[in-house]
Write a protein that holds these residues in place. Structure first.
Motif, PDB file in Angstrom:
ATOM      1  N   ASN A   8       0.820  -1.209   0.000  1.00  0.00           N
ATOM      2  CA  ASN A   8       0.000   0.000   0.000  1.00  0.00           C
ATOM      3  C   ASN A   8       0.857   1.264   0.000  1.00  0.00           C
ATOM      4  O   ASN A   8       0.493   2.264  -0.636  1.00  0.00           O
ATOM      5  CB  ASN A   8      -0.954   0.000   1.195  1.00  0.00           C
ATOM      6  N   LYS A   9       1.968   1.249   0.722  1.00  0.00           N
ATOM      7  CA  LYS A   9       2.855   2.408   0.745  1.00  0.00           C
ATOM      8  C   LYS A   9       3.445   2.666  -0.636  1.00  0.00           C
ATOM      9  O   LYS A   9       3.699   3.823  -1.012  1.00  0.00           O
ATOM     10  CB  LYS A   9       3.984   2.192   1.767  1.00  0.00           C
ATOM     11  N   ALA A  10       3.665   1.601  -1.389  1.00  0.00           N
ATOM     12  CA  ALA A  10       4.196   1.765  -2.739  1.00  0.00           C
ATOM     13  C   ALA A  10       3.100   2.173  -3.721  1.00  0.00           C
ATOM     14  O   ALA A  10       3.310   3.029  -4.588  1.00  0.00           O
ATOM     15  CB  ALA A  10       4.852   0.465  -3.198  1.00  0.00           C
ATOM     16  N   TRP A  11       1.927   1.569  -3.587  1.00  0.00           N
ATOM     17  CA  TRP A  11       0.844   1.856  -4.526  1.00  0.00           C
ATOM     18  C   TRP A  11       0.248   3.240  -4.338  1.00  0.00           C
ATOM     19  O   TRP A  11      -0.065   3.931  -5.303  1.00  0.00           O
ATOM     20  CB  TRP A  11      -0.270   0.815  -4.367  1.00  0.00           C
ATOM     21  N   TYR A  12       0.085   3.633  -3.064  1.00  0.00           N
ATOM     22  CA  TYR A  12      -0.609   4.889  -2.773  1.00  0.00           C
ATOM     23  C   TYR A  12       0.290   5.958  -2.155  1.00  0.00           C
ATOM     24  O   TYR A  12      -0.188   7.050  -1.858  1.00  0.00           O
ATOM     25  CB  TYR A  12      -1.788   4.622  -1.832  1.00  0.00           C
ATOM     26  N   GLY A  13       1.563   5.662  -1.958  1.00  0.00           N
ATOM     27  CA  GLY A  13       2.477   6.614  -1.347  1.00  0.00           C
ATOM     28  C   GLY A  13       3.669   6.900  -2.235  1.00  0.00           C
ATOM     29  O   GLY A  13       3.603   6.818  -3.462  1.00  0.00           O
ATOM     30  N   LYS A  14       4.775   7.220  -1.595  1.00  0.00           N
ATOM     31  CA  LYS A  14       5.965   7.642  -2.335  1.00  0.00           C
ATOM     32  C   LYS A  14       6.963   6.513  -2.569  1.00  0.00           C
ATOM     33  O   LYS A  14       7.918   6.680  -3.324  1.00  0.00           O
ATOM     34  CB  LYS A  14       6.652   8.786  -1.575  1.00  0.00           C
ATOM     35  N   SER A  15       6.759   5.380  -1.919  1.00  0.00           N
ATOM     36  CA  SER A  15       7.687   4.266  -2.104  1.00  0.00           C
ATOM     37  C   SER A  15       7.580   3.725  -3.534  1.00  0.00           C
ATOM     38  O   SER A  15       6.491   3.677  -4.109  1.00  0.00           O
ATOM     39  CB  SER A  15       7.369   3.155  -1.101  1.00  0.00           C
ATOM     40  N   LYS A  16       8.707   3.340  -4.088  1.00  0.00           N
ATOM     41  CA  LYS A  16       8.742   2.905  -5.497  1.00  0.00           C
ATOM     42  C   LYS A  16       9.197   1.451  -5.663  1.00  0.00           C
ATOM     43  O   LYS A  16       9.438   1.003  -6.782  1.00  0.00           O
ATOM     44  CB  LYS A  16       9.704   3.807  -6.293  1.00  0.00           C
ATOM     45  N   TRP A  17       9.280   0.713  -4.574  1.00  0.00           N
ATOM     46  CA  TRP A  17       9.940  -0.587  -4.677  1.00  0.00           C
ATOM     47  C   TRP A  17       9.197  -1.572  -5.574  1.00  0.00           C
ATOM     48  O   TRP A  17       9.807  -2.496  -6.134  1.00  0.00           O
ATOM     49  CB  TRP A  17      10.148  -1.201  -3.289  1.00  0.00           C
ATOM     50  N   THR A  18       7.883  -1.409  -5.771  1.00  0.00           N
ATOM     51  CA  THR A  18       7.141  -2.364  -6.613  1.00  0.00           C
ATOM     52  C   THR A  18       7.498  -2.229  -8.097  1.00  0.00           C
ATOM     53  O   THR A  18       7.084  -3.058  -8.906  1.00  0.00           O
ATOM     54  CB  THR A  18       5.624  -2.171  -6.453  1.00  0.00           C
ATOM     55  N   GLN A  19       8.290  -1.227  -8.435  1.00  0.00           N
ATOM     56  CA  GLN A  19       8.707  -1.100  -9.830  1.00  0.00           C
ATOM     57  C   GLN A  19       9.621  -2.240 -10.265  1.00  0.00           C
ATOM     58  O   GLN A  19       9.872  -2.398 -11.466  1.00  0.00           O
ATOM     59  CB  GLN A  19       9.391   0.249 -10.049  1.00  0.00           C
ATOM     60  N   VAL A  20      10.093  -3.030  -9.322  1.00  0.00           N
ATOM     61  CA  VAL A  20      10.888  -4.210  -9.694  1.00  0.00           C
ATOM     62  C   VAL A  20      10.057  -5.202 -10.497  1.00  0.00           C
ATOM     63  O   VAL A  20      10.606  -6.063 -11.208  1.00  0.00           O
ATOM     64  CB  VAL A  20      11.473  -4.913  -8.444  1.00  0.00           C
ATOM     65  N   PHE A  21       8.716  -5.070 -10.424  1.00  0.00           N
ATOM     66  CA  PHE A  21       7.833  -5.974 -11.162  1.00  0.00           C
ATOM     67  C   PHE A  21       7.488  -5.455 -12.560  1.00  0.00           C
ATOM     68  O   PHE A  21       6.701  -6.089 -13.285  1.00  0.00           O
ATOM     69  CB  PHE A  21       6.523  -6.193 -10.388  1.00  0.00           C
TER      70      PHE A  21
END
Length: 361
Positions: A8-21
């Motif tokens: 949720n922090k990546a999807w709706y916040g500033k975290s970008k770690w899910t871009q590895v997918f």
């Protein structure tokens, strides 16, 4: 920190770690699009049942207000002379065959949202992993002349006549990406294909002064393809979400929201997809700052140990359905029912669409 919170922090916040997918997004997009195209190509998709089917769903992960919207629709449709029934998946429940949910059903056997809806709506409700089977089971009650599907926007085996897409007023589309990079089950362009896009907002004053264009800009904030959705304002419905009071979990006593102001300390409990909206509602109602928030994953299975015993506790209505079955010592546990006030223009438009499908005089 739970995996759900990290996403949720990546999807709706500033975290970008899910871009590895990102490398798998083309495959995800292909599979999602293929499923949609197969449904549209099925010439028999409108011949499953002879009553109107309304789907209340979303394209994003997390709480968007589907359940209160279903309850609001039930009230509107009953007032218009219909006898609606509800179908649902029953999250976390093994329901390969249809199960009729009643006011006395247990959340552990039928799911928290279905039991809550059955109790609040006083309408027939059936859960099943196969929503088509659920609808056929529901229609054995000959009084039912309209079906509302709680969720199921992507359950394309189920035909539908009207689609209502729920979009969270604060989180919008998040980063606008498909799963798992973003929170979307389908591309944002899917919004252009539904009948209505409904956003529930708690601030009435903001609702009064905000134009549809402003609301749309806020909902799509951060989505790079915003220029592609200029025609979406005709589908957008903003409706106020309000809390009427508190109900004691053990005694059923009703209390004014002013009770919150007397809680110098209390514990907030929520096992829902978007607990921040629950918190915002309580703060708007006057909850003092001396609270602690205890957030669990969506559809969490509560135990006695999860509930404080020596301070007031406030929880959502969905969580109360499960916690009522626990042998709690604390008698100062309250839950917060919420309601949606649908705009008159939307009600008139919806009833016109339903009438055109049902032919009801």
């Amino acid at each position: 920190m739970s995996l759900e919170t990290l996403f949720n922090k990546a999807w709706y916040g500033k975290s970008k770690w899910t871009q590895v997918f990102m490398p798998i997004l083309p495959l995800v997009s292909h599979l999602v699009g293929k499923k949609r195209r197969q449904y549209l190509a099925d010439s028999n998709r409108h011949n499953q049942v002879n009553v109107p089917v309304i789907v209340v769903g979303n394209i994003s992960i997390g709480g968007t207000g589907k359940s209160p919207m279903v309850l609001a629709l039930i009230e509107v449709l009953k007032s218009a002379g219909y006898y609606p029934g509800i179908v649902s998946r029953g999250y976390g429940v093994d329901a390969p065959e249809p199960i009729l949910v009643t006011e006395s059903s247990l959340a552990s056997e039928c799911g928290d949202e279905p039991v809550m809806l059955a109790r609040r709506s006083a309408s027939p409700l059936v859960i099943c992993q196969n929503r088509v089977a659920a609808i056929h089971a529901l229609l054995k009650d000959k009084r039912v002349d309209l079906v509302i599907s709680d969720d199921g926007m992507q359950h394309y085996a189920m035909s539908r006549d009207i689609e209502i897409l729920m979009l969270d007023a604060k989180r919008g589309l998040g980063n606008g990406r498909l799963l798992p990079v973003g929170p979307l089950r389908e591309p944002a362009s899917r919004m252009l294909e539904v009948d209505y896009v409904v956003s529930l907002i708690s601030d009435q004053n903001k609702l009064d002064r905000e134009s549809k264009k402003q609301a749309l800009g806020r909902l799509l904030l951060g989505y790079q393809g915003i220029d592609d959705f200029r025609g979406l304002d005709s589908k957008l419905v903003t409706a106020p979400l309000s809390a009427k009071g508190l109900i004691n979990l053990k005694t059923g006593e009703h209390a004014s929201l002013d009770l919150l102001k007397s809680f110098n300390e209390c514990e907030l409990v929520a096992g829902i997809g978007n607990p921040e909206r629950f918190l915002h509602t309580l703060l708007e109602a006057g909850l003092p700052s001396g609270y602690t928030a205890n957030w669990f994953g969506d559809h969490h299975k509560f135990s006695v140990e999860n509930i404080a015993q020596n301070v007031p506790v406030v929880m959502t209505e969905k969580d109360a359905v499960k916690c009522k079955d626990l042998n709690l010592v604390n008698e100062n546990v309250w839950y917060l029912p919420i309601e949606v006030r649908l705009p008159v223009e939307f009600i008139e438009s919806l009833l016109t669409k339903v009438l055109s499908v049902s032919g009801k005089e």
